[in-house]
Design an enzyme around this catalytic site. Structure first.
Site, PDB file in Angstrom:
ATOM      1  N   LYS A  12       0.860  -1.189   0.000  1.00  0.00           N
ATOM      2  CA  LYS A  12       0.000   0.000   0.000  1.00  0.00           C
ATOM      3  C   LYS A  12       0.893   1.234   0.000  1.00  0.00           C
ATOM      4  O   LYS A  12       1.715   1.417   0.912  1.00  0.00           O
ATOM      5  CB  LYS A  12      -0.897   0.010   1.240  1.00  0.00           C
ATOM      6  CG  LYS A  12      -2.115   0.912   1.106  1.00  0.00           C
ATOM      7  CD  LYS A  12      -3.085   0.353   0.079  1.00  0.00           C
ATOM      8  CE  LYS A  12      -4.465   0.965   0.203  1.00  0.00           C
ATOM      9  NZ  LYS A  12      -5.416   0.370  -0.768  1.00  0.00           N
ATOM     10  N   THR A  57      -3.957  -5.139   0.543  1.00  0.00           N
ATOM     11  CA  THR A  57      -3.289  -3.857   0.800  1.00  0.00           C
ATOM     12  C   THR A  57      -4.175  -2.952   1.654  1.00  0.00           C
ATOM     13  O   THR A  57      -3.662  -2.090   2.383  1.00  0.00           O
ATOM     14  CB  THR A  57      -2.910  -3.148  -0.511  1.00  0.00           C
ATOM     15  OG1 THR A  57      -4.098  -2.782  -1.217  1.00  0.00           O
ATOM     16  CG2 THR A  57      -2.039  -4.035  -1.374  1.00  0.00           C
ATOM     17  N   HIS A 240      21.020  26.715 -10.722  1.00  0.00           N
ATOM     18  CA  HIS A 240      21.813  27.732 -11.394  1.00  0.00           C
ATOM     19  C   HIS A 240      21.234  29.132 -11.208  1.00  0.00           C
ATOM     20  O   HIS A 240      20.015  29.326 -11.207  1.00  0.00           O
ATOM     21  CB  HIS A 240      21.898  27.426 -12.893  1.00  0.00           C
ATOM     22  CG  HIS A 240      22.520  26.098 -13.192  1.00  0.00           C
ATOM     23  ND1 HIS A 240      23.829  25.814 -12.890  1.00  0.00           N
ATOM     24  CD2 HIS A 240      22.009  24.977 -13.768  1.00  0.00           C
ATOM     25  CE1 HIS A 240      24.106  24.574 -13.276  1.00  0.00           C
ATOM     26  NE2 HIS A 240      23.013  24.046 -13.798  1.00  0.00           N
TER      27      HIS A 240
END
Length: 286
Positions: A12, A57, A240
């Protein structure tokens, strides 16, 4: 030709949990995202659809909520250990449980008032079998910046290289760090703060000639100061910053006005390890 089932697991993913601990008028808050994966003797369900060995699950999700009520959540590593050990011990067909947790921070505003902190996400992962337990802590999206004391020059050039060399630049990154503990027991909160502080101190005090150098220094500082850590893996995107050309407006720009770049970006990754550390049981930083 024989066709066989390879490595597999199921579970799960991303069970969201908020746990309020009510200590009289003063409350404490735990905000977690819990993912569980189980592996073991699961060939039958894949090959023939026999689900006799499959724990739903949905049951895993329910277990998360039930365990959050009693015995409670505690530190992310502690809660992950509790869940992983439960599934291996309670399900004879399961030989390995992996529990990953993302913990979201909240800043206290009053006895029962909070503000969500967005400066980083704390993580924990436990891999547990009947014989071994591996604990990995971490954090993600921890943005840090040095406005100077960073250079980048002397790099390889070919016909496609246009990047100018620099002896003064902004160095910024969003730290994604994972560190493997030497054992399954620890003072998790103290350890987490100690590792974070060591990384920050290294970033602040290192004069950088490359982000690679900064990465190694940060990892080394953690291992020097935290004896419970076996190794640490860092992924550092180079955020950057480009100097804006203001000449069209008759203005100089002595390193003060920048464009914050989004993408593409350089990504520097590396692992710093104790040479005497025991090997990892599984791919711990995946």
């Amino acid at each position: 030709m024989a066709i066989v089932l390879g490595d597999n697991r199921y579970g799960k993913a991303e069970t969201r949990l908020v746990r309020v601990t009510r200590d009289g008028d003063t409350h404490r808050l735990a905000d977690l995202n819990v993912s569980i994966a189980l592996s073991g003797d699961l060939t039958a369900t894949h090959v023939s659809g026999d689900n006799a060995g499959v724990l739903p699950t949905d049951t895993m999700k329910n277990t998360v909520y039930a365990f959050a009520r009693r015995p409670g959540v505690g530190e992310p590593e502690e809660f992950a250990l509790l869940l992983a050990r439960h599934f291996v011990e309670a399900q004879p067909q399961i030989t390995r449980a992996t529990v990953g947790i993302e913990a979201y921070g909240w800043e206290r505003l009053g006895p029962h008032s909070f503000r969500r902190k967005g400066d980083y996400v704390r993580t924990a992962r436990v891999d547990h079998t009947a014989d071994t337990t591996q604990v990995v802590s971490g954090l993600t999206d921890f943005v840090v910046l040095n406005s100077t004391d960073s250079e980048f020059h002397g790099f390889t050039r070919d016909r496609y290289t246009t990047l100018p060399e620099t002896t003064d630049r902004i160095l910024a990154t969003a730290v994604d760090a994972r560190w493997r503990h030497l054992g399954p027991d620890g003072a998790w909160a103290e350890s987490f703060e100690g590792v974070k502080d060591a990384m920050v101190n290294a970033f602040v005090t290192t004069y950088s000639y490359s982000l690679q150098q900064t990465l190694f220094t940060m990892g080394s500082r953690v291992l020097e100061q935290r004896p419970e850590v076996a190794e640490i893996r860092l992924a550092l995107p180079n955020k950057h910053h480009y100097l804006v050309d203001l000449s069209a407006f008759d203005l100089e720009n002595p390193g003060e006005v920048f464009i914050a770049g989004d993408r593409p970006y350089g990504l520097i990754e590396g692992t710093v390890t104790r040479d005497d550390a025991p090997p990892a049981e599984v791919g711990w930083y995946l």
